[in-house]
Design a protein around this motif. Structure first.
Motif, mmCIF file in Angstrom:
data_model
loop_
_atom_site.group_PDB
_atom_site.id
_atom_site.type_symbol
_atom_site.label_atom_id
_atom_site.label_comp_id
_atom_site.label_asym_id
_atom_site.label_seq_id
_atom_site.Cartn_x
_atom_site.Cartn_y
_atom_site.Cartn_z
ATOM 1 N N VAL A 55 0.598 -1.460 -0.198
ATOM 2 C CA VAL A 55 0.339 -0.280 -0.476
ATOM 3 C C VAL A 55 1.068 1.262 0.519
ATOM 4 O O VAL A 55 0.684 2.334 -0.884
ATOM 5 C CB VAL A 55 -0.865 0.297 1.226
ATOM 6 C CG1 VAL A 55 -1.723 1.083 1.206
ATOM 7 C CG2 VAL A 55 -2.110 -1.267 1.298
ATOM 8 N N THR A 56 1.561 1.290 0.802
ATOM 9 C CA THR A 56 3.230 2.352 0.771
ATOM 10 C C THR A 56 3.436 2.697 -0.486
ATOM 11 O O THR A 56 3.758 3.335 -0.904
ATOM 12 C CB THR A 56 3.674 2.674 2.032
ATOM 13 O OG1 THR A 56 2.999 2.049 2.758
ATOM 14 C CG2 THR A 56 4.630 3.609 2.141
ATOM 15 N N ASN A 58 2.792 1.880 -3.535
ATOM 16 C CA ASN A 58 1.904 2.026 -4.748
ATOM 17 C C ASN A 58 0.767 3.434 -3.780
ATOM 18 O O ASN A 58 1.230 4.189 -5.564
ATOM 19 C CB ASN A 58 0.949 1.119 -4.315
ATOM 20 C CG ASN A 58 1.133 -0.365 -4.700
ATOM 21 O OD1 ASN A 58 2.188 -0.255 -6.054
ATOM 22 N ND2 ASN A 58 0.196 -1.007 -4.954
ATOM 23 N N ARG A 59 1.258 3.664 -3.139
ATOM 24 C CA ARG A 59 0.977 5.225 -3.012
ATOM 25 C C ARG A 59 1.747 5.919 -3.823
ATOM 26 O O ARG A 59 2.088 7.457 -4.220
ATOM 27 C CB ARG A 59 0.945 5.651 -1.707
ATOM 28 C CG ARG A 59 -0.043 7.138 -1.118
ATOM 29 C CD ARG A 59 0.147 7.598 0.069
ATOM 30 N NE ARG A 59 0.967 6.154 1.132
ATOM 31 C CZ ARG A 59 2.292 7.342 1.275
ATOM 32 N NH1 ARG A 59 2.080 8.886 0.924
ATOM 33 N NH2 ARG A 59 2.998 7.600 1.945
ATOM 34 N N ILE A 60 3.271 5.428 -3.309
ATOM 35 C CA ILE A 60 4.103 5.983 -3.358
ATOM 36 C C ILE A 60 4.486 6.404 -5.105
ATOM 37 O O ILE A 60 4.796 7.181 -5.294
ATOM 38 C CB ILE A 60 5.825 6.436 -3.031
ATOM 39 C CG1 ILE A 60 5.752 5.992 -1.434
ATOM 40 C CG2 ILE A 60 7.091 6.621 -3.250
ATOM 41 C CD1 ILE A 60 7.138 5.321 -0.999
ATOM 42 N N ARG A 62 1.854 6.234 -7.410
ATOM 43 C CA ARG A 62 0.865 7.483 -7.524
ATOM 44 C C ARG A 62 1.426 7.783 -7.775
ATOM 45 O O ARG A 62 1.158 9.397 -8.557
ATOM 46 C CB ARG A 62 0.310 6.420 -7.338
ATOM 47 C CG ARG A 62 -0.898 5.758 -7.636
ATOM 48 C CD ARG A 62 -2.566 5.186 -6.783
ATOM 49 N NE ARG A 62 -2.637 5.777 -5.320
ATOM 50 C CZ ARG A 62 -2.627 4.430 -5.070
ATOM 51 N NH1 ARG A 62 -2.091 3.796 -5.174
ATOM 52 N NH2 ARG A 62 -2.547 4.704 -3.364
ATOM 53 N N ALA A 63 2.028 8.737 -5.968
ATOM 54 C CA ALA A 63 2.455 10.336 -6.526
ATOM 55 C C ALA A 63 3.382 11.076 -7.102
ATOM 56 O O ALA A 63 4.025 11.857 -7.761
ATOM 57 C CB ALA A 63 3.177 10.434 -5.213
ATOM 58 N N GLU A 66 2.070 10.939 -10.519
ATOM 59 C CA GLU A 66 1.191 12.252 -10.734
ATOM 60 C C GLU A 66 1.719 13.720 -10.963
ATOM 61 O O GLU A 66 1.529 14.186 -11.876
ATOM 62 C CB GLU A 66 0.159 12.836 -9.722
ATOM 63 C CG GLU A 66 -0.458 13.385 -9.124
ATOM 64 C CD GLU A 66 -1.766 13.680 -10.774
ATOM 65 O OE1 GLU A 66 -1.952 14.747 -11.214
ATOM 66 O OE2 GLU A 66 -2.086 12.100 -10.947
ATOM 67 N N THR A 92 3.241 13.694 2.474
ATOM 68 C CA THR A 92 2.259 13.542 2.355
ATOM 69 C C THR A 92 2.555 13.313 0.779
ATOM 70 O O THR A 92 3.410 13.406 0.111
ATOM 71 C CB THR A 92 1.509 14.831 2.734
ATOM 72 O OG1 THR A 92 2.067 15.391 2.349
ATOM 73 C CG2 THR A 92 1.224 14.392 4.332
ATOM 74 N N VAL A 93 1.480 13.757 -0.391
ATOM 75 C CA VAL A 93 1.291 13.653 -1.831
ATOM 76 C C VAL A 93 2.053 14.693 -2.263
ATOM 77 O O VAL A 93 3.004 15.171 -2.828
ATOM 78 C CB VAL A 93 0.171 12.972 -2.509
ATOM 79 C CG1 VAL A 93 0.008 13.502 -3.945
ATOM 80 C CG2 VAL A 93 -0.331 11.439 -2.424
#
Length: 115
Positions: A55-56, A58-60, A62-63, A66, A92-93
């Protein structure tokens, strides 16, 4: 991000690592390599399992993607590999966006002067 903007093959990653230049800050390492006959930039993203769970990571990723979407028109036509470091897991993003923009300015990844 469209497939044409991604680096997926191991040979492409290795070429950037061996022939490219690197720039880093505390959160990211950016390798850049001006390949032949590129009409646009390509990115490869590497986030190690040491940084966190899926999860961590994939969040990185995606950011990071973006950030490149936001500056798509301003990027220099070259290959970039972004390697996330451990502190990126706690960000954070918006902080990831700011840090990645900072390191890309140092790497001269933008076509024009960015604020």
């Amino acid at each position: 991000m469209e497939k044409a903007y991604r680096i997926k093959r191991n040979e492409d990653f290795q070429a950037v690592y061996k022939k490219g230049q690197s720039v880093a800050n505390r959160q990211f390492i950016v390798y850049r390599y001006k390949g032949t006959d590129l009409d646009h930039f390509r990115i490869g993203i590497s986030v190690s399992k040491k940084i966190g769970n899926a999860v961590t990571r994939n969040r990185i990723k995606r950011a990071i993607r973006e950030t490149f979407k936001v500056y798509k028109e301003d990027m220099v036509a070259m290959d970039f590999i972004i390697i996330a470091r451990k502190p990126a897991a706690e960000m954070t993003v918006a902080e990831i966006h700011k840090s990645l923009t900072h390191v890309l300015k140092i790497a001269k990844g933008f076509n024009k002067k960015m604020n």
